[in-house]
Design a protein around this motif. Structure first.
Motif, PDB file in Angstrom:
ATOM      1  N   ALA A   1       0.838  -1.210   0.000  1.00 63.45           N
ATOM      2  CA  ALA A   1       0.000   0.000   0.000  1.00 63.45           C
ATOM      3  C   ALA A   1       0.869   1.255   0.000  1.00 63.45           C
ATOM      4  N   ILE A   2       1.936   1.235   0.828  1.00 64.89           N
ATOM      5  CA  ILE A   2       2.842   2.384   0.870  1.00 64.89           C
ATOM      6  C   ILE A   2       3.523   2.582  -0.478  1.00 64.89           C
ATOM      7  N   SER A   3       3.953   1.457  -1.068  1.00 61.84           N
ATOM      8  CA  SER A   3       4.603   1.541  -2.371  1.00 61.84           C
ATOM      9  C   SER A   3       3.644   2.083  -3.427  1.00 61.84           C
ATOM     10  N   GLU A   4       2.389   1.599  -3.395  1.00 65.56           N
ATOM     11  CA  GLU A   4       1.395   2.079  -4.353  1.00 65.56           C
ATOM     12  C   GLU A   4       1.109   3.563  -4.149  1.00 65.56           C
ATOM     13  N   ALA A   5       1.005   3.963  -2.870  1.00 65.32           N
ATOM     14  CA  ALA A   5       0.750   5.378  -2.577  1.00 65.32           C
ATOM     15  C   ALA A   5       1.916   6.246  -3.049  1.00 65.32           C
ATOM     16  N   GLU A   6       3.136   5.781  -2.803  1.00 62.31           N
ATOM     17  CA  GLU A   6       4.300   6.540  -3.259  1.00 62.31           C
ATOM     18  C   GLU A   6       4.336   6.623  -4.776  1.00 62.31           C
ATOM     19  N   LYS A   7       3.961   5.509  -5.430  1.00 66.28           N
ATOM     20  CA  LYS A   7       3.945   5.524  -6.896  1.00 66.28           C
ATOM     21  C   LYS A   7       2.908   6.513  -7.408  1.00 66.28           C
ATOM     22  N   ASN A   8       1.696   6.483  -6.805  1.00 64.03           N
ATOM     23  CA  ASN A   8       0.652   7.428  -7.217  1.00 64.03           C
ATOM     24  C   ASN A   8       1.078   8.870  -6.953  1.00 64.03           C
ATOM     25  N   ALA A   9       1.730   9.077  -5.812  1.00 62.76           N
ATOM     26  CA  ALA A   9       2.199  10.426  -5.492  1.00 62.76           C
ATOM     27  C   ALA A   9       3.236  10.897  -6.514  1.00 62.76           C
ATOM     28  N   ASN A  10       4.137   9.999  -6.888  1.00 63.81           N
ATOM     29  CA  ASN A  10       5.149  10.367  -7.879  1.00 63.81           C
ATOM     30  C   ASN A  10       4.511  10.656  -9.234  1.00 63.81           C
ATOM     31  N   VAL A  11       3.506   9.819  -9.600  1.00 67.73           N
ATOM     32  CA  VAL A  11       2.815  10.053 -10.877  1.00 67.73           C
ATOM     33  C   VAL A  11       2.095  11.402 -10.852  1.00 67.73           C
ATOM     34  N   SER A  12       1.401  11.680  -9.727  1.00 69.64           N
ATOM     35  CA  SER A  12       0.707  12.965  -9.596  1.00 69.64           C
ATOM     36  C   SER A  12       1.695  14.129  -9.684  1.00 69.64           C
ATOM     37  N   LYS A  13       2.838  13.966  -9.035  1.00 70.74           N
ATOM     38  CA  LYS A  13       3.856  15.015  -9.067  1.00 70.74           C
ATOM     39  C   LYS A  13       4.354  15.247 -10.488  1.00 70.74           C
ATOM     40  N   ILE A  14       4.580  14.157 -11.214  1.00 68.76           N
ATOM     41  CA  ILE A  14       5.054  14.274 -12.599  1.00 68.76           C
ATOM     42  C   ILE A  14       3.999  14.959 -13.465  1.00 68.76           C
ATOM     43  N   LEU A  15       2.718  14.544 -13.290  1.00 67.79           N
ATOM     44  CA  LEU A  15       1.639  15.153 -14.068  1.00 67.79           C
ATOM     45  C   LEU A  15       1.503  16.638 -13.735  1.00 67.79           C
ATOM     46  N   MET A  16       1.617  16.973 -12.442  1.00 74.48           N
ATOM     47  CA  MET A  16       1.520  18.372 -12.035  1.00 74.48           C
ATOM     48  C   MET A  16       2.664  19.185 -12.638  1.00 74.48           C
ATOM     49  N   GLU A  17       3.872  18.638 -12.586  1.00 74.34           N
ATOM     50  CA  GLU A  17       5.010  19.332 -13.179  1.00 74.34           C
ATOM     51  C   GLU A  17       4.822  19.498 -14.688  1.00 74.34           C
ATOM     52  N   GLN A  18       4.245  18.458 -15.324  1.00 74.30           N
ATOM     53  CA  GLN A  18       3.989  18.545 -16.758  1.00 74.30           C
ATOM     54  C   GLN A  18       2.981  19.652 -17.069  1.00 74.30           C
ATOM     55  N   LYS A  19       1.895  19.719 -16.267  1.00 75.02           N
ATOM     56  CA  LYS A  19       0.896  20.774 -16.475  1.00 75.02           C
ATOM     57  C   LYS A  19       1.508  22.160 -16.260  1.00 75.02           C
ATOM     58  N   LEU A  20       2.320  22.283 -15.198  1.00 74.00           N
ATOM     59  CA  LEU A  20       2.967  23.569 -14.939  1.00 74.00           C
ATOM     60  C   LEU A  20       3.887  23.963 -16.086  1.00 74.00           C
ATOM     61  N   MET A  21       4.608  22.992 -16.633  1.00 79.79           N
ATOM     62  CA  MET A  21       5.485  23.272 -17.762  1.00 79.79           C
ATOM     63  C   MET A  21       4.681  23.681 -18.988  1.00 79.79           C
ATOM     64  N   GLU A  22       3.531  23.001 -19.203  1.00 75.06           N
ATOM     65  CA  GLU A  22       2.680  23.366 -20.331  1.00 75.06           C
ATOM     66  C   GLU A  22       2.135  24.780 -20.167  1.00 75.06           C
ATOM     67  N   LYS A  23       1.667  25.103 -18.939  1.00 70.65           N
ATOM     68  CA  LYS A  23       1.157  26.448 -18.696  1.00 70.65           C
ATOM     69  C   LYS A  23       2.259  27.493 -18.855  1.00 70.65           C
TER      70      LYS A  23
END
Length: 249
Positions: free
Chosen positions: A132-154
């Motif tokens: 569960a911790i590993s999955e949560a960390e993976k989701n958090a990393n994916v969210s972080k990457i997506l957020m950084e991607q959106k910020l870069m696009e903006k």
């Protein structure tokens, strides 16, 4: 009382000690140092341990303890005798006590099984937690990457908009400069037009536009008043000056 039905002792007499051993203890030397001695050592062991220990807890250690005890005395008093191995059979105990031990063993086995099952459950829970911790960390990393991607696009869109605005402003400034330059050139050209010859030409053109044709035997003479000419030239000069000023503004 407990009874050991059989105790097996394997020994060997070194050939260099045969004469001395037989001379001191006779042919039945093993009765003295093994057969009689093993009974004594068993009694000593049982007297220093409880029935629970002898029958269950330390029973697997009896063979080695008997071997060490026999070898110690033989090495000291009959050095030619070598104890190779000792095997003690399971002792016989009263039936009622045996049943109690069996029940105890069953209960202990159940307890051990329960403990092991609990360990398995805890291990599974720990594994689930880690997953569960590993999955949560993976989701958090994916969210972080997506957020950084959106910020870069903006940020990229903002920069592109800034560039387009700068291009538009530069274009509009270029048009304004061109229009200003054209107006200034026209104003300068208009200033150059304010000459007596140009004004006279304009006066003649105005008169020509208002010319009347008379038909008959006698054409009237045209009388030109000098004041009218002066007023006309002054009015034309003022209009040209105002036009130049408005173009400069």
């Amino acid at each position: 009382m407990i009874n050991f039905e059989k105790i097996e002792v394997v020994n060997r007499l070194g050939k260099e000690y045969v004469y001395e051993t037989l001379l001191n203890y006779g042919v039945q030397y093993d009765h003295t140092w093994i057969y009689d001695k093993i009974h004594h050592e068993i009694n000593q062991f049982c007297s220093s341990h409880s029935l629970q220990q002898v029958y269950i807890d330390v029973f697997d250690q009896i063979d080695e303890k008997m071997k060490d005890a026999l070898q110690g005395d033989c090495t000291r008093y009959a050095p030619g005798i070598e104890i190779i191995s000792v095997r003690v059979t399971k002792p016989t105990i009263p039936e009622s006590i045996r049943r109690n031990f069996e029940q105890m063993e069953e209960e202990r086995t159940k307890v051990l099984i329960s403990i092991e099952r609990q360990k398995v459950v805890e291990k599974e829970a720990e594994t689930t937690k880690k997953m569960a911790i590993s999955e949560a960390e993976k989701n958090a990393n994916v969210s972080k990457i997506l957020m950084e991607q959106k910020l870069m696009e903006k940020d990229s869109a903002r920069r592109q908009e800034e560039i387009e605005n700068q291009m538009y402003m530069a274009h509009e400034k270029s048009l304004a400069d061109a229009a200003f330059y054209r107006v200034m050139r026209e104003a300068e050209a208009n200033k150059l037009k304010l000459t007596p010859q140009f004004l006279e030409l304009k006066f003649i053109e105005a008169i020509a536009d208002n010319t009347k044709i008379f038909f008959g035997e006698k054409v009237p003479n045209m009388v030109l008043d000098q004041r009218l000419l002066g007023n006309f030239l002054q009015r034309m000069s003022g209009e040209m000056a105002r036009e130049v000023d408005s173009n400069e503004v």
